[in-house]
Write an enzyme that holds these catalytic residues in place. Sequence first.
Site, mmCIF file in Angstrom:
data_model
loop_
_atom_site.group_PDB
_atom_site.id
_atom_site.type_symbol
_atom_site.label_atom_id
_atom_site.label_comp_id
_atom_site.label_asym_id
_atom_site.label_seq_id
_atom_site.Cartn_x
_atom_site.Cartn_y
_atom_site.Cartn_z
ATOM 1 C CE LYS A 125 -7.448 1.356 3.464
ATOM 2 N NZ LYS A 125 -6.199 1.609 4.236
ATOM 3 C CB VAL B 228 -0.875 -1.124 12.218
ATOM 4 C CG1 VAL B 228 -0.480 -0.107 11.152
ATOM 5 C CG2 VAL B 228 -2.389 -1.108 12.424
ATOM 6 C CB CYS C 158 -4.903 -1.805 4.269
ATOM 7 S SG CYS C 158 -4.126 -1.953 5.902
ATOM 8 C CD GLU D 181 -2.652 0.994 2.711
ATOM 9 O OE1 GLU D 181 -3.510 1.861 2.938
ATOM 10 O OE2 GLU D 181 -2.432 0.026 3.479
#
Length: 275
Positions: free
Chosen positions: A105, A165, A138, A34
């Site tokens: 996105k 993350v 993501c 990304e």
Amino acid sequence: MEPIVGEKEKNLWRSIEAIKEAVTQGAKLIVLSELCNSGYVFKDRDEAWELSEAIPEGATCQAWSDVAAEHQIYLVAGINEREDDRLYNSAVVIGPKGYIGTYRKVHLWNEENSFFEPGNLDFPVFTTEIGQIGTLICYDGWFSESYRLSALQGADIICIPTNWVPIPGQVENREAMANILVMAAAHTNSLFIAAADRVGVERQQPFIGQSLIVSHTGWSIGGPASPDKEEIIYAEANLADAKQNRKWNKYNHIIGDRRTDIYDEMLGAKVTLNS
């Protein structure tokens, strides 16, 4: 990869190095992480704007298109897109003949909401000579609708540029939550999924790596990759197997068994059915 925020030329050069290395191992479809051209943790919108570019005429897309043409490959890569006065966290799909399409996105994560507009291109599926390619980015992967709508439109594989993350409560020595979600989505939609994550720490934000390639069965056929080192993972896949194996036994078909008398066939989305 480990992109460096603000270092567009270096990030692009590193991405092309990695693409060429993958080509030497026979790769035909390559997925990058990304926002791999710009970096991710922007100080403010002004910085995000300075690091953005138009699709497909920007320098990054042009360079990726050149390498795709040279090596006759398909590429899905995350890019910081500028359109008029708006920014999008996007993924570009490029093939041997050049630019194919863009995904923006849909589900923005955390401070992305300060820089980017929510995606407005729905969940496109791109027809190519190697199969039907969908893409997410993501946080989109936390929404089952993202995968299902792609599958209903005929996707054989979903490519996911991502910057995962750490997840609170993650138990040591367990699969990353992101990988569990990817495996479940591949299984429940009979899709191949290739998720390319970044590694490293950027402006105090750590990323977890562990890129993964998953079969339509839900089991990994490539990776997980390292949590903290740059690495390329590979898998061989006949993408036609995704649709051909959606009938699990003489009674059950994972797409055909949906109760569309109870819920809408396309979940209310205005997209084309092509399963």
